[in-house]
Design a protein around this motif. Sequence first.
Motif, PDB file in Angstrom:
ATOM      1  N   ASP A   1      -9.533   6.961  10.832  1.00  0.00           N
ATOM      2  CA  ASP A   1      -8.181   6.727  10.342  1.00  0.00           C
ATOM      3  C   ASP A   1      -7.227   7.683  11.034  1.00  0.00           C
ATOM      4  N   CYS A   2      -6.318   7.142  11.837  1.00  0.00           N
ATOM      5  CA  CYS A   2      -5.353   7.981  12.554  1.00  0.00           C
ATOM      6  C   CYS A   2      -4.229   8.463  11.643  1.00  0.00           C
ATOM      7  N   GLY A   3      -4.160   7.939  10.426  1.00  0.00           N
ATOM      8  CA  GLY A   3      -3.130   8.361   9.485  1.00  0.00           C
ATOM      9  C   GLY A   3      -1.879   7.513   9.580  1.00  0.00           C
ATOM     10  N   LYS A   4      -0.929   7.808   8.735  1.00  0.00           N
ATOM     11  CA  LYS A   4       0.336   7.074   8.703  1.00  0.00           C
ATOM     12  C   LYS A   4       1.391   7.803   9.524  1.00  0.00           C
ATOM     13  N   LEU A   5       2.534   7.158   9.688  1.00  0.00           N
ATOM     14  CA  LEU A   5       3.594   7.758  10.482  1.00  0.00           C
ATOM     15  C   LEU A   5       4.191   9.002   9.839  1.00  0.00           C
ATOM     16  N   ASP A   6       4.192   9.034   8.533  1.00  0.00           N
ATOM     17  CA  ASP A   6       4.850  10.141   7.829  1.00  0.00           C
ATOM     18  C   ASP A   6       3.874  11.045   7.108  1.00  0.00           C
ATOM     19  N   ASP A   7       2.613  11.134   7.583  1.00  0.00           N
ATOM     20  CA  ASP A   7       1.650  12.036   6.964  1.00  0.00           C
ATOM     21  C   ASP A   7       2.134  13.478   7.035  1.00  0.00           C
TER      22      ASP A   7
END
Length: 410
Positions: free
Chosen positions: A404-410
């Motif tokens: 999981d590369c994560g979300k844009l606003d992590d």
Amino acid sequence: METTKVLIEEDIVIVGAGIAGLTAALGLHRLGIPSLVLESSDKLRATGFALTVWKNAWKALDAVGVANTLRSKHLQLEGNVTTSLITRQQTSTGSFKNETRCVKRHLMLEALASEIPNDRIRYLSKVVAIEESGFSKILHLSDGTTIKTKVLIGCDGVNSVVTKWLGFKEAAFAGRSAIRGYTEYKNNHGFEPKFMQFFGDGFRTGVIPTDEKGVYWFFTWNQTNQEKDQEHDPTKLKQFVLDKLEKMPSDVRSVIENTELHSFFSSRLRYRHPWELLFGNISKGNVCVAGDAFHPMTPDLGQGGCSALEDGVVLARCLGDVFSKKQGTQQLKDDDEDEQQYKRIEEALKKYANERRWRGIDLISTAYMIGVIQQGGSKFVGFLRDKFLAAFLAGLLLKKSDFDCGKLDD
């Protein structure tokens, strides 16, 4: 000394409108940060026809908000079936518990580009030189245009101008080549939604439905010097593949037989040595690379395009910390010296490079190792592959996609 005349000024310039470049641009756009994408061609280019999109890539597509558009146009694959054309026996079968689809490349690029403002993608814009100018970079284009930018992102593929500027060597030839093709049937093709894979003596082929009418296929092999002359002749390529696959089930072989000559694409497989990522400059100052410009790899894991999507999301997130609305570009101009802004950009790109370095090393190394085993020319390697390693190798496809590369606003 005559100074460079700057015609265009941008905060962020992305070279290359491929998967990595468009994902980074769209990610930045979602964060309210404009960028300019430079594409050397006159339109979006989709070489390779299709790609397998695994769980990790769907997370990235969800992060930039285009996943549902692509889901509605492609079948969800149920699993994989691997068969040895030497023994004519299935060597492994498995189910895909996570979302996996074979997506048409041009539809992916169009989905990404359609969400980016039209004036933010500049076609027929080939970068021929990169020049230092204080805390900025000046790009010289083939049409005489010059662009000054605070951030330069190279997403311009395996022959990247930006990668060369960072000091990387040319990507290495893996000793293998690939032929890819796509067939569109007038009616339903009749195949189950599965990844069908076949192994022979020194070659591997895969056949994957994209939707009810479309089927993507690939063929990789250990190329000899005598076979180089056929690289650009689709008639010879087609006959070469069909001759190699004479033992393939006739219904699957018919996919290649029905492929039009203009739907054949051949290329040599190249990759970057993992130690180059370990010791090289993925980022340097206000410059970095992503996608194939960063980590070209052999296709044996099916993670080239998927990892490019990851790159784009992570890169947008890291730069978002610099150009966010809270800090704002106007505030940066008013309150900070150019040097301080440059340092923030530099740290953001270092953060991106550190986050992506080991992921790239892992994928390149694993893909190369799988390719060596899958296309081993010796009978001993083939025996080990078919009898003991087939299930393990298939499992690696799922294991490496569990990311999981994560979300844009992590």
